[in-house]
Design an enzyme around this catalytic site. Structure first.
Site, mmCIF file in Angstrom:
data_model
loop_
_atom_site.group_PDB
_atom_site.id
_atom_site.type_symbol
_atom_site.label_atom_id
_atom_site.label_comp_id
_atom_site.label_asym_id
_atom_site.label_seq_id
_atom_site.Cartn_x
_atom_site.Cartn_y
_atom_site.Cartn_z
ATOM 1 N N GLU A 36 0.836 -1.384 0.043
ATOM 2 C CA GLU A 36 -0.276 -0.237 0.351
ATOM 3 C C GLU A 36 1.054 0.632 -0.111
ATOM 4 O OE1 GLU A 36 -3.418 1.009 -0.372
ATOM 5 O OE2 GLU A 36 -2.465 3.173 0.269
ATOM 6 N N LYS A 37 0.386 1.868 -0.546
ATOM 7 C CA LYS A 37 0.895 3.732 -0.877
ATOM 8 C C LYS A 37 0.321 4.180 0.469
ATOM 9 C CE LYS A 37 -0.882 5.256 -5.296
ATOM 10 N NZ LYS A 37 -1.570 6.746 -5.095
ATOM 11 N N GLY A 42 -8.165 2.251 2.377
ATOM 12 C CA GLY A 42 -8.267 2.610 1.228
ATOM 13 C C GLY A 42 -8.824 4.508 1.368
ATOM 14 N N CYS A 44 -11.946 3.904 1.269
ATOM 15 C CA CYS A 44 -12.948 3.818 1.255
ATOM 16 C C CYS A 44 -13.480 3.775 3.203
ATOM 17 C CB CYS A 44 -13.976 2.170 2.023
ATOM 18 S SG CYS A 44 -15.106 1.732 2.663
ATOM 19 N N ILE A 187 -22.938 10.809 -4.812
ATOM 20 C CA ILE A 187 -22.240 11.358 -3.603
ATOM 21 C C ILE A 187 -22.148 12.608 -3.063
ATOM 22 C CG2 ILE A 187 -19.996 12.112 -3.488
ATOM 23 C CD1 ILE A 187 -18.077 9.686 -4.714
ATOM 24 N N VAL A 273 -18.728 14.481 -9.826
ATOM 25 C CA VAL A 273 -19.115 13.756 -11.147
ATOM 26 C C VAL A 273 -19.262 12.293 -11.460
ATOM 27 C CG1 VAL A 273 -18.983 16.424 -12.041
ATOM 28 C CG2 VAL A 273 -17.209 14.906 -12.406
ATOM 29 N N GLY A 274 -18.291 11.736 -10.113
ATOM 30 C CA GLY A 274 -18.264 10.535 -10.252
ATOM 31 C C GLY A 274 -16.358 10.277 -9.861
ATOM 32 N N ALA A 323 -17.308 -0.682 -2.274
ATOM 33 C CA ALA A 323 -16.888 -1.125 -1.560
ATOM 34 C C ALA A 323 -16.905 -2.624 -1.567
ATOM 35 C CB ALA A 323 -16.621 -0.672 0.641
ATOM 36 N N HIS A 447 -42.588 -8.379 15.254
ATOM 37 C CA HIS A 447 -42.903 -7.278 15.173
ATOM 38 C C HIS A 447 -42.388 -6.110 16.463
ATOM 39 C CE1 HIS A 447 -46.548 -4.447 14.409
ATOM 40 N NE2 HIS A 447 -46.813 -4.446 15.504
#
Ligand code: FAD
Length: 469
Positions: A36-37, A42, A44, A187, A273-274, A323, A447
């Site tokens: 992992e850098k 990550g 998430c 998002i 926007v993604g 995720a 219930h």
């Protein structure tokens, strides 16, 4: 100098795709190395799911307390953003620390650095800055789990102070009074809702003609009208073209397809926007692997790329960029690397949007079932008929179940309402198991709970619900 190590399974990236692949690989007896850098967990854990859900919870606590006159509670909460930020960081640290501990406890070797391919069985790991050393790792199998980053649009550079990505926003110690949000996808909508509840004036600009593109009309309508009640102002059919700091704030300019322009004022602008896949540091050309036209690494249902011993999982492997999809693919990749016949059923992957109310879906809508050649039957339970929803003061929404009429097999569900993100798990289980409406309707539910609405929706599809017509 260079250190050389050998491993059965090299996993690149420690997000929910990579760390899960690494743990499962070790559980299956593979000598596993995880590199992992940045930070374990990550996007998430550090910049996505968990920080956003922590702030959404904070916003709900404040907003619910301030809006409880109906049930006899009068309160005027003061929000201390820097304290909320500290609390969020505590949650994140606990989880990322947990990931590291779990990896170690399972015998996964951890490396810090940026990985790139040298050939189909060799990777190079660059540690930290220049001159900090290089390591060569020889591997049998590799899993690429390098994730994604926010998409930048022309005219909006995340390096400029007033231009915020979701990641920048979730790291702020104080909130802007006025915010222009570009993008009404999940998002953008989650963050807009949260900010509006915390007192920010939110103006949304969206190129398409409604919130949450791709969702059914009644889902979009419910979310849009609640967001409007929270004071969020929507401008559909407009694309953001640029911004200017006028001294009085940031003016964001937009343009419609017909060339009409408009301007909106904020203290900052959030661009949501993604996200786009991250492959640029991997030197994929050294193994002859090429991303597709959208930048993703294409995989089969066993998470394998075109290079036989290289897998790709999570956001880098394509939609849905979620995720739990990353983790499910990570498990498949590790098991296939260990020689097992694992595969992923894309049909049973749920998706949730943590707006107000929440949305959750799994499997097919009525339209998708029809397009797939089914003769669907659809059952619905409105939450205004749920005793639990009413007693929570949150009765907006519904549970919808789609099934094949002839066999009764559950094909999917669409849920809108409080805790929809939790309730969808039952429908996902039904889809995964090919359970029938009878199975769901015949399961006795506690219930009073929201989950009863899933049972009633199944009964409704059979034409015999007790609490709805
Ligand atoms: P990532 O989590 O992006 O992890 C990839 C890791 O790889 C990173 O840590 C990166 O540093 C590392 N890396 C990259 N290149 C290299 C290299 N060459 N060498 C070494 N390491 C490298 N999803 C949900 O399911 N539910 C939600 O509620 C949700 N909310 C979100 C909210 C926000 C604001 C955002 C931004 C995202 C949200 N997501 C949510 C999406 C979710 O975060 C991603 O789908 C998920 O993190 C993808 O996991 P991954 O393992 O594929 O990649």
């Amino acid at each position: 100098g260079d250190i050389a190590t050998a491993t059965d399974l090299l996993v690149i990236g420690a997000g929910p795709g990579g760390y899960v692949a690494a743990i499962r690989g070790a559980q299956k007896g593979l000598d596993t190395t995880l590199v992992e850098k940045g930070a374990f967990g990550g996007a998430c854990l550090n910049r996505g799911c968990i920080p956003s859900k922590a702030f959404i919870h904070g916003a709900d606590v404040a907003h619910d307390a301030a809006n409880a006159e109906d049930i006899g509670i009068h309160a005027d909460p003061a929000v201390d953003m820097s304290r909320m930020q500290e609390w969020k960081s505590g949650v994140v640290d606990q989880l990322t620390g947990g990931v590291e501990k779990l990896c170690k406890a399972n015998g996964v070797s951890l490396l810090e650095g940026t990985a790139s391919f040298e050939d189909e069985h060799t990777a190079r790991i660059a540690h930290g800055g220049e001159g900090q050393g290089m390591e060569t790792v020889e591997f049998e199998h590799a899993v690429v789990a390098t994730g994604s980053r926010p998409i930048q649009i022309p005219g909006f550079d995340f390096a400029d102070d007033p231009v915020l990505s979701s990641e920048d926003l979730l790291a702020m110690d104080s909130l802007p009074d006025r915010l222009v949000v570009v993008g009404a996808g999940y998002i953008g909508m989650e963050l807009s809702t949260m900010l509006a509840k915390l007192g920010t004036d939110v103006t949304v600009v969206e190129m398409l003609d409604d919130v949450l593109p791709g969702y059914e009309d009644d889902v979009q309508r419910t979310i849009r009208s609640r967001a409007e009640d929270l004071g969020i102002e929507f401008n559909f059919g407009e694309g953001a073209t640029g911004w200017e700091d006028t001294g009085d704030g940031v003016v964001v300019s937009t343009e419609t397809e017909d060339g009409e322009t408009a301007e909106y004022l904020g203290d900052a602008v959030l661009v949501a926007v993604g996200r786009q896949p991250v492959t640029d540091t991997l030197e994929l050309e050294s193994i002859g692997l090429e991303p597709n036209e959208n930048g993703f690494l294409a995989t089969d249902d066993r998470a394998r790329t075109d290079v036989e011993n290289v897998f790709a999982v999570g956001d880098v492997a394509g939609e849905p960029m979620l995720a739990h999809k990353a983790s499910a693919e990570g498990i498949v990749a590790a098991e296939v690397a260990a020689g097992e016949p694992a595969a992923l059923d894309q049909q049973a992957i749920p998706a949730a949007v943590f707006t107000d109310p929440e949305i959750a879906t799994v499997g097919m809508t009525r339209e998708e079932a029809e397009n797939d050649g089914f003769d669907p039957v659809v059952g619905e339970m409105p939450l205004r008929a749920s005793g639990r929803a009413l007693s929570m003061g949150e009765s907006e929404g519904f549970v919808r179940i789609v099934a094949d009429e002839e066999s009764g097999i559950v094909l999917g569900g669409q849920l809108v309402g409080p805790n929809a993100s939790e309730l969808v798990a039952e429908v996902a289980l039904a889809v995964e198991m090919s359970a029938t409406l009878e199975d769901v309707a015949g399961t006795v539910h506690t219930h009073p709970t929201l989950a009863e609405a899933v049972m009633e929706a199944a009964e409704n599809a059979q034409g015999q619900a007790i609490h709805t017509l």
